[in-house]
Design an enzyme around this catalytic site. Structure first.
Site, PDB file in Angstrom:
ATOM      1  N   CYS A 224      28.917  -5.740  -2.561  1.00  0.00           N
ATOM      2  CA  CYS A 224      28.602  -7.138  -2.981  1.00  0.00           C
ATOM      3  C   CYS A 224      27.064  -7.281  -3.087  1.00  0.00           C
ATOM      4  O   CYS A 224      26.522  -8.040  -3.685  1.00  0.00           O
ATOM      5  CB  CYS A 224      29.261  -8.243  -2.221  1.00  0.00           C
ATOM      6  N   HIS A 303      20.566  -0.447   5.630  1.00  0.00           N
ATOM      7  CA  HIS A 303      21.890   0.151   5.623  1.00  0.00           C
ATOM      8  C   HIS A 303      22.216   0.652   6.938  1.00  0.00           C
ATOM      9  O   HIS A 303      21.525   1.313   7.672  1.00  0.00           O
ATOM     10  CB  HIS A 303      21.730   1.562   4.682  1.00  0.00           C
ATOM     11  N   HIS A 387      13.602 -21.746  -1.189  1.00  0.00           N
ATOM     12  CA  HIS A 387      14.940 -21.746  -1.503  1.00  0.00           C
ATOM     13  C   HIS A 387      15.595 -20.676  -0.992  1.00  0.00           C
ATOM     14  O   HIS A 387      14.841 -19.557  -1.003  1.00  0.00           O
ATOM     15  CB  HIS A 387      15.019 -21.877  -3.022  1.00  0.00           C
ATOM     16  N   HIS A 391      24.308 -14.886  -0.214  1.00  0.00           N
ATOM     17  CA  HIS A 391      25.592 -14.287  -1.020  1.00  0.00           C
ATOM     18  C   HIS A 391      26.781 -15.246  -0.347  1.00  0.00           C
ATOM     19  O   HIS A 391      27.304 -15.399   0.600  1.00  0.00           O
ATOM     20  CB  HIS A 391      25.699 -12.995  -0.611  1.00  0.00           C
ATOM     21  N   HIS A 420      32.321 -22.964  -3.755  1.00  0.00           N
ATOM     22  CA  HIS A 420      33.178 -23.978  -4.175  1.00  0.00           C
ATOM     23  C   HIS A 420      33.699 -24.006  -5.792  1.00  0.00           C
ATOM     24  O   HIS A 420      34.866 -23.740  -6.381  1.00  0.00           O
ATOM     25  CB  HIS A 420      32.730 -25.412  -4.189  1.00  0.00           C
ATOM     26  N   ASN A 424      34.042 -16.506  -4.684  1.00  0.00           N
ATOM     27  CA  ASN A 424      33.196 -15.218  -4.506  1.00  0.00           C
ATOM     28  C   ASN A 424      33.100 -14.397  -5.514  1.00  0.00           C
ATOM     29  O   ASN A 424      34.184 -13.530  -5.792  1.00  0.00           O
ATOM     30  CB  ASN A 424      33.860 -14.590  -3.068  1.00  0.00           C
TER      31      ASN A 424
END
Lengths: 496, 450
Positions: A224, A303, A387, A391, A420, A424
């Site tokens: 992702c 990572h 802001h 994710h 919502h 995802n």
């Protein structure tokens, strides 16, 4: 009563002290420079013009000295400008909005689950509990192949989904930006779980008839957080190639990855992953600096794969019945927290104002030298950014980050509302969240945005953008017809 | 040769999410129909020939749009604490099956029989746990060269034939023009308490007794294979039949002219009694009517408004169609608002535990003239070329369903669908009296090769 008052006035006083300290440290250079300049000015005025010309004459400037110094200055300036990295601008981006009849209400999802898993009522109950607490709404969408009873995830339907999702986003982007296919120099596509041959980037080259010398890349398997990896790759390429545009597509194709087995740890992605994609146009051309929406400031990649537990925490494997699915381990949140800590340790010095960095340094020295029991100072990232786009991996991720970074409900609103409304959508969720902030009219020129993504591996990647021009509402995007309904209150548990 | 090939089954949902927490209780007239389900087929010959699957996609989008106005259709059945059925409007959707037929519509209509036609309407019996069971099923079958069959099946608990037809009309309106011309209304049946009427008349017992007579009867099964055939009577022929039935034996005319329903039902009543070998009288017949107009409910009332009443066959001769028609007329006229309200009150007080088999013990003659299926136009001016109604399951002595024929509003043309045992069906089909009125055989039955 009297006890509260001193606390309140104490905290108010503390607040002003903190503000004063921040202002002082952040603008220390100004504070130092102004008295020096004032001093010189007063000295000059005091000396008077005659004295000044006498001092200048006495310096005896030689022509050669003058020329060498000016060449030196010009040389330094050139080296500086040449080695400065090119500015990368985000001209515009679009997000795919699925048609409303692809939506999957909770009851339909549960019914299908029951029909397919009729021999595993415990797994069905587990899915129901996940869905109740997931934070998803009733309008998230799944591709047509998953609406069938039973689902028919063929390669053809996966390609079909890829075409709908990617081509719609690119068509919108071309309309918005006016870019022609022949002007695209770099094409990067990231889609973690679906990787056909020819690749999705080849599919795009074929559909839009892109140039034969295009630099195309297809990143698969990177989870992702691959969206920000693609942005990083685009940035590096745009440093090397002057005067170029890069098209980045972030998506996840749901069709082939619907888990059809009954292992509980592998059913979670079914409940959360939904259709979505984003198309982003990046450019290093100076003429785009005026119309671009954002400027890329930093990309930081962390990572944690060298740790075995982190490597195995999101693992695609076969279940005992031979059905392939993604296994999420129980320490996912802990590992995510560690990865985040690593990432902010790197990004902190790049973005935090000097005041926060000093405080952090002092607490660090204090812990090392004086007393290890001192609480580690968590820098206040709210000062560095206006802001936050976290994710929308799941409610737990957003809750965890909100707690760790001490963010207010408004800061995480974009993430929660994206979860919502769209579910995802994997790597593209960050762009839906940006779009939400713009649609709400909160994005002003100079605002700094922090995008954080987590992904399998385990990776935590961040990108920092600076808003280039105030975005006016109403915006054209996936939130166009529903932004007035948001924010909605999302209950802890939705009773099904 | 399997002409109809199944492509896929999926769930279609409404475009607008339903607000959670809404429940809709079913009425007493709904409850008594629990054992039955309906299957309807609408056939269209559309002018534009499209790529396979394109039409289905368009219809899928419009049905989702339409379902936003029918939250009950996409809800699920649950039982209240008192054991009464109700619908939880949980937005679960209805099942849609897509199929393809490799023949043209004309070829199909020439060779169709009951078994083949039922392949165009998917149906699943109620699950042990009805909460996950879709109450409505839609099947879209595309034929070669622009033919289309839309099959709708639903449990009779929620809808009677008029209501199911209204659903398809709403879908057609949405496909054609984007909005539903006559929106549905979801409300309970009228009750005497609401209207402030105090009944000071004798309750009408015949209808109530008819219902009482089927309570407590065991599960109805049919031991002989039932088959269905469809006949179409043209306007002129029905007029002639009315004249014939209106004439009394002494040459005078009856006072009130019988309606097409009355004469056709009388015709088949006598014929079926003959075919069953009953001499000297007619078998008892149960007549069903849609009582929306009588109860002053609007046409969009969603739910069951079909009421049954018994027409006794004693004292009637199988050769006297006019007397039979008069008997039917009398019974139909007794089914007025007061009587129906009496029935509703009786049923509400009765608290039936096991729902009865309304269609399992008598010959059923259903009046579907109110249904108005031909106004369901999906595209252009193409109204359905044919419509078939099935009242399932086919158990009991037999069924006769009478509804308008295509083409012409105030026409007397009618289509009659008869379901009987095979042997009896053959006899009825060959009945000289019926053949006198030259009906067109729309659907026949393939005889079993012994």
């Amino acid at each position: 009563m009297p006890q509260n008052l001193p606390n309140f006035s104490g905290s108010v006083r503390l607040k002003y002290v903190k503000l004063g300290y921040q202002y002082l440290v952040n603008h220390i250079l100004t504070f130092l420079l102004i008295p020096i300049m004032l001093g010189i000015l007063i000295e000059i005025l005091r000396l008077g013009p005659d004295e000044l010309s006498k001092i200048l004459k006495s310096l005896q400037f030689d022509l050669i000295q003058l020329l060498c110094s000016s060449f030196f200055i010009i040389f330094i300036a050139t080296v500086y400008f040449m080695s400065k990295p090119r500015s990368i601008y985000l001209v515009d981006y679009t997000c795919y909005k699925p048609p409303i009849n692809f939506r999957v209400p909770f009851s339909t999802f549960m019914e299908h689950s029951r029909l397919i898993l009729k021999d595993n009522p415990k797994s069905v109950d587990f899915q129901m509990r996940i869905l109740e607490r997931s934070g998803l709404g009733e309008e998230t969408c799944l591709p047509p192949a998953i609406h069938y009873i039973p689902p028919t995830p063929t390669m053809e339907s996966a390609r079909g989904e890829a075409e709908i999702v990617i081509f719609s986003a690119i068509d919108d982007l071309m309309n918005k930006t006016g870019i022609k296919p022949k002007d695209i120099d770099v094409l990067i596509v990231n889609c973690s779980l679906f990787s056909p041959t020819p690749s999705l980037s080849a599919m795009i080259v074929n559909k839009y008839k892109l140039r034969s010398n295009i630099k195309s890349y297809n990143l698969s398997g990177m989870g992702c957080s691959a969206g920000l990896i693609s942005i990083d790759l685009a940035r590096d390429l745009l440093q090397v190639h002057p005067n170029s545009s890069a098209l980045v597509i972030s998506t996840e194709i749901i069709t082939p990855n619907y888990y059809q087995g009954s292992e509980r740890a592998m059913l979670l992605p079914n409940c959360l992953f939904r259709m979505g994609s984003a198309a982003i146009l990046l450019s290093n051309k100076t003429r785009d600096s005026r119309r671009a929406k954002y400027k890329l400031v930093h990309v930081v990649r962390t990572h944690k794969g060298s740790d075995d537990k982190a490597y195995k925490c999101v693992f695609e494997q076969e279940d005992p019945q031979g059905k392939v699915g993604i296994n999420l381990s129980k320490d996912l949140m802990v590992i995510a927290g560690e990865a985040l800590k690593s990432n902010i340790t790197t990004i902190g010095p790049l973005v935090l104002p000097a005041s926060e960095q000093l405080l952090f340094l002092f607490t660090l020295i204090g812990r090392k030298i004086f007393n290890p029991k001192w609480k580690p100072y968590i820098p206040d990232f709210k000062q560095a950014f206006d802001h936050f786009c976290i994710h929308a991996g799941g409610r737990a991720v957003i809750d965890e980050l909100q707690k760790n970074l001490q963010l207010s409900a408004e800061h995480v609103e974009a993430s929660r509302m994206t979860l919502h409304r769209f579910g995802n959508t994997s790597s593209s969720s960050l762009w839906y969240e940006m779009s939400y902030i713009e649609a709400k009219g909160r994005m002003k020129k100079g605002d700094r945005v922090w995008q954080i993504a987590f992904g399998s591996g385990f990776k935590c990647n961040s990108a920092v953008w600076k808003c280039n021009r105030t975005i006016k509402t109403p915006t054209d995007g996936p939130w166009k017809d529903c932004i007035q309904r948001y924010p909605v209150h999302i209950p802890e548990i939705v009773k099904l | 040769m399997a002409e109809v090939s199944f492509i896929c089954k999926r769930t279609v949902i409404s475009t607008r999410p339903v607000q959670p927490g809404k429940f809709f209780p079913l009425s007493v007239l709904d409850h008594i129909m629990e054992h039955n389900h309906l299957r309807i087929v609408f056939y269209y010959q559309l002018p534009v020939v499209r790529k396979i699957g394109e039409l289905t996609m368009k219809l899928r989008e419009s049905i989702s749009e339409m379902l936003s106005s029918f939250p009950i259709v996409v809800g699920r059945l649950i039982k209240s604490p008192e054991g009464r059925w109700m619908i939880k409007c949980n937005d679960a959707g209805l099942r849609m099956v897509e199929a393809r037929a490799r023949v043209t519509l004309d070829e199909w209509l020439r060779n169709v029989d009951r078994e083949k036609e039922l392949k165009l309407v998917h149906w699943e019996e109620m699950f042990h746990k009805p909460y996950f069971w879709s109450t409505f099923y839609v099947q879209i079958t595309e034929f070669e060269t622009g033919g289309l069959a839309i099959g709708l099946s639903c449990t009779h608990l929620l809808s009677d034939p008029k209501c199911a037809t209204m659903l398809i009309k709403a879908w057609a309106d949405t496909t054609l023009g984007g909005k539903i011309i006559s929106p549905p209304s979801f409300r309970p049946l009228p009750s005497r308490k609401q209207e402030g009427d105090t009944p000071n008349h004798q309750p009408y017992f015949q209808m109530i007794n008819h219902y009482k007579s089927v309570f407590g009867k065991p599960y109805a099964v049919s031991d002989i294979k039932q088959t269905t055939f469809t006949l179409e009577f043209k306007h002129e022929m029905v007029k002639r039949l009315i004249e014939m039935a209106g004439a009394l034996p002494n040459g005078h005319k009856q006072e009130l002219t019988p309606t097409p329903f009355e004469v056709l039902s009388a015709l088949f009543w006598t014929s079926i009694s003959k075919a069953k070998g009953i001499k000297g009288s007619l078998i008892d017949m149960s007549v069903s009517l849609d009582t929306r107009r009588k109860l002053h409910l609007d046409e969009g009332f969603f739910g069951n408004c079909t009421v049954y009443n018994m027409v006794k066959g004693d004292g009637l001769n199988e050769n006297e169609v006019s007397k039979a028609a008069a008997a039917i007329k009398e019974v139909v006229s007794e089914m007025n608002k007061d009587r129906v309200m009496d029935l509703i009150e009786f049923l509400e007080q009765e608290n039936i535990e096991n729902p009865p088999w309304m269609t399992g013990y008598h010959l059923i003659c259903a009046n579907l003239e109110n249904a108005d299926p031909y106004s369901a136009i999906f595209e252009g001016n193409s109204s359905p070329v044919r419509v078939s109604y099935y009242l399932e399951p086919a158990v009991g002595p037999g069924q006769v369903l009478i509804y308008p024929s295509p083409g012409g509003d105030a026409d007397f043309g009618r289509v009659v669908m008869v379901t009987l045992g095979e042997h009896e069906a053959e006899n009825v089909l060959n009945d000289a009296l019926i053949q006198q009125f030259s009906p067109t055989l729309l659907m026949s039955f393939s005889k079993e090769l012994s």
